[in-house]
Design a protein around this motif. Structure first.
Motif, mmCIF file in Angstrom:
data_model
loop_
_atom_site.group_PDB
_atom_site.id
_atom_site.type_symbol
_atom_site.label_atom_id
_atom_site.label_comp_id
_atom_site.label_asym_id
_atom_site.label_seq_id
_atom_site.Cartn_x
_atom_site.Cartn_y
_atom_site.Cartn_z
ATOM 1 N N GLU A 99 -7.554 2.740 7.186
ATOM 2 C CA GLU A 99 -8.076 1.347 6.284
ATOM 3 C C GLU A 99 -6.889 0.749 5.782
ATOM 4 O O GLU A 99 -7.052 -0.661 5.226
ATOM 5 C CB GLU A 99 -9.045 2.132 4.977
ATOM 6 C CG GLU A 99 -8.570 2.745 4.006
ATOM 7 C CD GLU A 99 -8.976 4.369 4.436
ATOM 8 O OE1 GLU A 99 -9.073 4.773 5.484
ATOM 9 O OE2 GLU A 99 -9.128 4.962 3.410
ATOM 10 N N ASN A 100 -5.573 1.212 5.877
ATOM 11 C CA ASN A 100 -4.743 0.323 5.389
ATOM 12 C C ASN A 100 -3.979 -0.425 6.501
ATOM 13 O O ASN A 100 -3.097 -1.141 6.336
ATOM 14 C CB ASN A 100 -3.393 1.250 4.796
ATOM 15 C CG ASN A 100 -2.932 2.395 5.846
ATOM 16 O OD1 ASN A 100 -3.927 2.852 6.244
ATOM 17 N ND2 ASN A 100 -1.687 2.410 6.159
ATOM 18 N N GLY A 101 -4.879 -0.747 7.485
ATOM 19 C CA GLY A 101 -4.728 -1.829 8.439
ATOM 20 C C GLY A 101 -3.970 -1.535 9.843
ATOM 21 O O GLY A 101 -3.313 -2.465 10.384
ATOM 22 N N LEU A 102 -4.489 -0.471 10.400
ATOM 23 C CA LEU A 102 -4.452 -0.075 11.607
ATOM 24 C C LEU A 102 -5.834 0.481 12.395
ATOM 25 O O LEU A 102 -6.469 1.452 11.953
ATOM 26 C CB LEU A 102 -3.157 0.829 11.781
ATOM 27 C CG LEU A 102 -2.915 1.798 13.023
ATOM 28 C CD1 LEU A 102 -2.312 0.769 14.232
ATOM 29 C CD2 LEU A 102 -1.825 2.904 12.796
ATOM 30 N N ALA B 270 -3.587 6.197 5.381
ATOM 31 C CA ALA B 270 -4.483 5.952 4.258
ATOM 32 C C ALA B 270 -3.851 6.879 3.241
ATOM 33 O O ALA B 270 -3.807 6.906 2.083
ATOM 34 C CB ALA B 270 -5.837 5.860 4.182
ATOM 35 N N ASN C 87 -1.080 -4.973 4.922
ATOM 36 C CA ASN C 87 -1.953 -4.831 3.977
ATOM 37 C C ASN C 87 -2.695 -5.952 2.976
ATOM 38 O O ASN C 87 -3.204 -6.626 3.788
ATOM 39 C CB ASN C 87 -1.725 -3.238 3.372
ATOM 40 C CG ASN C 87 -0.492 -3.693 2.408
ATOM 41 O OD1 ASN C 87 -0.447 -4.118 1.481
ATOM 42 N ND2 ASN C 87 0.462 -2.618 2.909
ATOM 43 N N PHE D 204 0.883 -1.051 0.168
ATOM 44 C CA PHE D 204 -0.126 0.191 -0.066
ATOM 45 C C PHE D 204 1.142 1.261 0.038
ATOM 46 O O PHE D 204 1.544 1.431 0.906
ATOM 47 C CB PHE D 204 -0.915 0.053 1.216
ATOM 48 C CG PHE D 204 -1.890 1.140 1.322
ATOM 49 C CD1 PHE D 204 -3.063 0.841 0.869
ATOM 50 C CD2 PHE D 204 -1.657 2.271 2.018
ATOM 51 C CE1 PHE D 204 -3.951 2.051 0.944
ATOM 52 C CE2 PHE D 204 -2.188 3.482 2.118
ATOM 53 C CZ PHE D 204 -3.577 3.114 1.601
ATOM 54 N N ALA E 47 -10.248 -5.726 -2.010
ATOM 55 C CA ALA E 47 -9.534 -6.671 -0.827
ATOM 56 C C ALA E 47 -10.597 -7.754 -0.854
ATOM 57 O O ALA E 47 -10.279 -9.073 -0.703
ATOM 58 C CB ALA E 47 -9.627 -5.738 0.197
ATOM 59 N N ILE F 248 -3.995 -11.738 2.195
ATOM 60 C CA ILE F 248 -5.062 -12.201 1.297
ATOM 61 C C ILE F 248 -4.532 -12.255 -0.367
ATOM 62 O O ILE F 248 -5.144 -13.527 -0.983
ATOM 63 C CB ILE F 248 -6.256 -10.959 1.159
ATOM 64 C CG1 ILE F 248 -5.845 -9.915 0.899
ATOM 65 C CG2 ILE F 248 -6.963 -11.203 2.386
ATOM 66 C CD1 ILE F 248 -7.013 -8.811 0.575
ATOM 67 N N HIS G 234 -6.200 -6.064 4.720
ATOM 68 C CA HIS G 234 -6.970 -5.325 4.043
ATOM 69 C C HIS G 234 -8.441 -5.927 4.103
ATOM 70 O O HIS G 234 -9.302 -5.225 4.128
ATOM 71 C CB HIS G 234 -6.678 -5.077 2.667
ATOM 72 C CG HIS G 234 -6.500 -3.702 2.377
ATOM 73 N ND1 HIS G 234 -4.873 -3.236 2.758
ATOM 74 C CD2 HIS G 234 -7.050 -2.732 1.793
ATOM 75 C CE1 HIS G 234 -5.029 -1.875 2.541
ATOM 76 N NE2 HIS G 234 -6.139 -1.489 2.074
#
Lengths: 236, 221
Positions: B54-57, B76, A176, A27, A107, A180, B92
């Protein structure tokens, strides 16, 4: 004995073929597998479809792969980040295709693809141009749009540490899309700073279980887009 | 600094501070890129909010001190941030499960246009030379329980951003509940834009002139 470690980034990407779909973790620069991307540029595969949230920055990593003309199509949510020059130029001149996907739909498409789910309905994008031409269906009082699961021939991702089974842990927000993507690709290639003994990673904190990973390559001191860009690097 | 006696409307910082007042204690909040990012600085005393990026935290903290940032701890907007004690990292699909599954209480986003029925356009001008980029905006408006917008009342060219109907491509239809601008706080209601509060030295007429569509005056008690 199972041992997924390969000797080099070059060996790890050797069989990526022309026309392959390649998921690329990251990301922005967080989690971008720069060394695997550079090995892929050296390897020469072309006409690729690449799945990534962005399109890279400067002229290194993913941006360099695009600049080298190897990418026919990008599937992404946000192709114009700060420092992203290569993709916008090619896109405006019609030399690269773009499939724009909302980030959460991207995602979920990857997650679904990895879980063997061919399609799902989501409220995201209903009533917007990104729902045009897609099947819609009402559940209760709400409209949903059909989206398809996404799979790939290869995933190239970056972790912090892995063992010979391919168990992977990540670093902060570099995680990120990588876990997945690892589930959605036929062949998942991970670069990690630390290769550790089986058993060194606490089973309670392993993020990607080894069966999702086919190859592990150790890159002890990975480069970062921003650092390479600050040095004025243009790969190759 | 502008003179508070003659300054018309709020500065960006004052707008952010005004939004922060309305965020309930204990909320899980996602802040969009731009002016929304400023809101985190102004949490009123005694409240605890948890910020999601939203990028994972979950549990995003303030910007790091000079020289102490990490390249793989970003928000983000791809700016370096910190993680509070008690923060969590995740991938994600989990992050967007939080968003799309209705688990985030509030999201504050910027806007190109908001229509009087709450349609939001904030991802593309639709211009022929524009590179379309949507990010997580469509997921946020579809999944988060409450959507606030923070924006200048008019564009740099002086055109209204609060409009009868959006002319730019939508991010989502009928998703915005409240709008905070430099000039006013406005609720989106079935009857139109409902004025809730005027900024200092701003009149109803001043806001109406800069708003397309119905602007309803503050109800008299």
């Amino acid at each position: 004995m199972i041992n997924k470690q390969v000797a080099s980034a070059k060996d790890a990407v050797a069989d990526i073929f022309d026309g392959a779909t390649v998921m690329v973790g990251g990301f922005g620069e967080a989690g971008s597998p720069i060394e695997l991307l550079h090995a892929l540029i050296d390897q020469g595969a072309t006409n690729l479809t690449v799945v990534n949230n962005n399109t890279g920055s400067g002229e290194v990593g993913l941006a360099a792969l695009i600049k080298a003309g190897r990418v026919a199509k990008m599937i992404c949510s946000y192709p114009r980040s700060v420092g992203s020059k290569v993709f916008p130029e090619l896109y405006r001149s019609g030399k690269i295709e773009l499939e724009l996907v909302p980030q959460g739909t991207l995602a979920e498409r990857i997650r679904a693809g990895g879980a063997g789910i061919p399609g799902f309905y989501t409220a995201t994008s209903v009533g917007t141009p990104l729902a045009d031409g897609k099947e819609q269906r009402k559940f209760g009082d709400r409209e949903y749009v059909l989206e398809h699961g996404l799979t790939a021939d290869f995933a190239i991702i970056k972790g912090r540490a892995a063992d010979r089974y391919g168990n992977v842990v990540y670093n902060k927000t570099a995680r990120n899309f990588a876990p997945i993507m690892a589930t959605a690709a036929k062949v998942t290639i991970v670069q990690v700073a630390d290769f550790v003994e089986a058993g060194d990673l606490d089973p309670e904190v392993i993020v990607t279980p080894g069966l999702f990973v086919q190859r592990v390559v150790t890159v002890p001191h990975p480069a970062f887009e921003s650092q390479l860009n600050a040095q004025g690097v243009s790969y190759p | 600094m502008s003179d508070p006696n003659t300054q018309i409307g709020l500065t960006r910082e004052q707008m952010a501070k005004r939004v922060a007042i309305d965020i309930p204690d204990g909320s899980y909040v996602n802040l969009g890129i731009g002016i929304p990012e400023l809101i985190a600085k102004y949490v009123p005393e005694g409240r605890e909010l948890i910020y999601h990026t939203e990028n994972g935290l979950l549990g995003m903290g303030p910007s790091p001190a000079e020289g102490e940032g990490e390249l793989e701890l970003i928000n983000a907007g791809k700016r370096q941030v910190t993680a509070i004690p008690g923060a969590a990292y995740f991938h994600h699909a989990d992050s967007f499960t939080m968003i799309r599954g209705g688990h985030i209480d509030l999201c504050v986003l910027g806007a190109l246009q908001v229509s009087q029925n709450g349609d939001l356009a904030n991802w593309s001008t639709g211009g022929p030379d524009a590179i379309p980029a949507v990010g997580g905006a469509m997921d946020l408006v579809a999944g988060v329980k409450t959507i606030f917008v923070i924006t200048q009342h008019v564009t740099k060219k002086g055109l209204p951003k609060l409009v009868k109907e959006c002319t730019f491509p939508l991010t989502g239809p009928a998703v915005v509940s409240r709008i905070y601008t430099d000039l006013a706080v406005i609720d989106v209601t079935p009857a139109g834009f409902q004025l809730v509060e005027l900024s200092p030295n701003v009149t109803f007429e001043y806001v109406q002139e800069r708003t397309e569509g119905t602007l309803l005056p503050i109800p008299k008690d």
